[in-house]
Design a protein around this motif. Structure first.
Motif, PDB file in Angstrom:
ATOM      1  N   UNK A 172     -54.907 -87.110 -51.411  1.00  0.00           N
ATOM      2  CA  UNK A 172     -55.475 -86.139 -50.467  1.00  0.00           C
ATOM      3  C   UNK A 172     -54.574 -85.971 -49.252  1.00  0.00           C
ATOM      4  N   UNK A 173     -54.038 -87.079 -48.745  1.00  0.00           N
ATOM      5  CA  UNK A 173     -53.141 -86.992 -47.597  1.00  0.00           C
ATOM      6  C   UNK A 173     -51.868 -86.235 -47.946  1.00  0.00           C
ATOM      7  N   UNK A 174     -51.339 -86.459 -49.149  1.00  0.00           N
ATOM      8  CA  UNK A 174     -50.122 -85.773 -49.566  1.00  0.00           C
ATOM      9  C   UNK A 174     -50.363 -84.272 -49.717  1.00  0.00           C
ATOM     10  N   UNK A 175     -51.479 -83.899 -50.301  1.00  0.00           N
ATOM     11  CA  UNK A 175     -51.798 -82.480 -50.448  1.00  0.00           C
ATOM     12  C   UNK A 175     -52.065 -81.830 -49.101  1.00  0.00           C
ATOM     13  N   UNK A 216     -50.196 -78.022 -44.825  1.00  0.00           N
ATOM     14  CA  UNK A 216     -50.178 -77.888 -43.367  1.00  0.00           C
ATOM     15  C   UNK A 216     -49.266 -76.741 -42.962  1.00  0.00           C
ATOM     16  N   UNK A 217     -49.791 -75.749 -42.263  1.00  0.00           N
ATOM     17  CA  UNK A 217     -48.953 -74.597 -41.882  1.00  0.00           C
ATOM     18  C   UNK A 217     -47.939 -74.992 -40.820  1.00  0.00           C
ATOM     19  N   UNK A 218     -46.806 -74.331 -40.882  1.00  0.00           N
ATOM     20  CA  UNK A 218     -45.778 -74.590 -39.884  1.00  0.00           C
ATOM     21  C   UNK A 218     -46.192 -73.963 -38.568  1.00  0.00           C
ATOM     22  N   UNK A 219     -45.881 -74.654 -37.505  1.00  0.00           N
ATOM     23  CA  UNK A 219     -46.264 -74.174 -36.182  1.00  0.00           C
ATOM     24  C   UNK A 219     -45.432 -72.945 -35.828  1.00  0.00           C
ATOM     25  N   UNK A 220     -46.073 -71.874 -35.322  1.00  0.00           N
ATOM     26  CA  UNK A 220     -45.317 -70.666 -34.959  1.00  0.00           C
ATOM     27  C   UNK A 220     -44.401 -70.926 -33.777  1.00  0.00           C
ATOM     28  N   UNK A 221     -43.273 -70.258 -33.814  1.00  0.00           N
ATOM     29  CA  UNK A 221     -42.318 -70.422 -32.719  1.00  0.00           C
ATOM     30  C   UNK A 221     -42.895 -69.814 -31.449  1.00  0.00           C
ATOM     31  N   UNK A 222     -42.612 -70.402 -30.292  1.00  0.00           N
ATOM     32  CA  UNK A 222     -43.160 -69.864 -29.038  1.00  0.00           C
ATOM     33  C   UNK A 222     -42.636 -68.468 -28.759  1.00  0.00           C
ATOM     34  N   UNK A 223     -43.530 -67.597 -28.265  1.00  0.00           N
ATOM     35  CA  UNK A 223     -43.150 -66.229 -27.980  1.00  0.00           C
ATOM     36  C   UNK A 223     -42.243 -66.168 -26.745  1.00  0.00           C
ATOM     37  N   UNK A 224     -41.260 -65.338 -26.880  1.00  0.00           N
ATOM     38  CA  UNK A 224     -40.342 -65.159 -25.765  1.00  0.00           C
ATOM     39  C   UNK A 224     -40.930 -64.109 -24.806  1.00  0.00           C
TER      40      UNK A 224
END
Length: 336
Positions: free
Chosen positions: A315-318, A323-331
């Motif tokens: 379960x931890x591996x799945x 887990x979605x990648x964190x969006x890059x901070x907006x400039x």
């Protein structure tokens, strides 16, 4: 889509690592640890035989000790009263005794009960077998059967001396590996998948023309034969067949192994049996502490990680994969 080739390779790698670990035990441990490792190897397949019913056919059994004890006593009787009989034939007789017990009681239990009532009925049958053993002089009554010799396998091509504890330990490892491989092949065969389909939706499977009773009985007989084979292999190693191996406490062991390791994974009973053996060895000098520790650990597993240790890790591996990648901070543009 399931990649069966990749799953086969991963299971083969796990089995190879496990065999290598068991193979080096006589070189790095004393005779006591080697004896414990041999029992752990037997308990691994014993747990897998129970999980064949639970996770495969969806049947809960509280009486697996009757198969284990039946195979053990059949092998003990063959060794003591028919010493000239080939050892491998004796193992087959032991497995056949478990299959016969499972066939007789399975026909009664599967026709009369289901669910929890089926589990209680298997416990009653197991206690009946234990009572018969303790009251039968031919089976040694409460003293059991002692002095069971370790065999020498003779064929036309070679002679295999298993009279020493180390030689028989290696035989246990090979025999249990073959039994586990045969079980894995069955569970991944069309028949094994059909039994799993019955567990998932027996009404729909019956509508397709499948005999629910027939396939559940087949799983029950195969599980009993495999558990009896484990008992038959164990007897020459311990050189005693005691009524305690048919007692209800032995029926709880494969349940503990499976739930600790994870019922949804083929290797779950193996992880649970190894963990149980480690706890048993670590608390060997403290009478009663082993049962308390295992019981507490099982309670924590059921409450916190119902899928067992392997289920928790999977379960931890799945979860990490999803887990979605964190969006890059907006400039932001600089204010004038």
């Amino acid at each position: 889509m399931i990649d069966y080739r990749a799953r086969f390779r991963s299971n083969l790698a796990i089995a190879a690592c496990g065999l290598a670990a068991f193979a080096v035990v006589p070189f790095v441990a004393n005779s006591g640890l080697m004896f414990l490792a041999g029992l752990v190897a037997i308990n691994i397949v014993f747990g897998m035989s129970w999980n064949l019913l639970f996770s495969g056919a969806g049947l809960l059994s509280f009486g697996h000790a009757m198969f284990f004890g039946g195979g053990a006593y059949a092998m003990a009787l063959v060794s003591l009263h028919w010493p000239g009989l080939p050892f491998l034939l004796g193992l087959a007789i032991g497995a056949g005794a478990g299959a016969l017990i499972a066939l007789v009681f399975g026909v009664i239990a599967l026709r009369r009960a289901s669910g929890v009532y089926f589990a209680v009925l298997t416990l009653v049958f197991s206690e009946l077998i234990h009572l018969v053993i303790t009251k039968t002089t031919f089976l040694g009554r409460n003293d059991g059967l002692v002095g069971i010799p370790r065999p020498t396998i003779e064929t036309g091509l070679f002679t295999l001396d298993l009279t020493s504890a180390t030689a028989y330990y290696y035989f246990i490892v090979v025999a249990m590996a073959c039994a586990a491989f045969a079980l894995w092949c069955f569970q991944n065969s069309p028949a094994g998948r059909l039994i799993q389909a019955i567990r998932q939706d027996n009404l729909r499977t019956a509508f397709l023309g499948t005999s629910i009773f027939g396939w559940q009985l087949t799983a029950f007989v195969l599980s009993g034969a495999l558990a009896a084979f484990c008992g038959a292999v164990m007897v020459p190693f311990t050189q005693i067949a005691s009524p305690e191996i048919a007692y209800w406490t032995v029926s709880t062991q494969p349940i503990l192994f499976t739930l600790l390791g994870g019922a949804g994974n083929f290797w779950g009973p193996a992880v649970g049996a190894i963990l149980f053996g480690a706890i048993d060895y670590g608390t060997r000098a403290m009478h009663g502490l082993s049962e308390i520790t295992v019981g507490t650990l099982l309670l924590l597993v059921v409450l916190l990680i119902p899928g067992g240790l392997l289920g928790f890790l999977q379960h931890r591996r799945q979860k990490k994969r999803r887990k979605p990648t964190e969006p890059a901070p907006k400039r932001t543009e600089a204010q004038p």
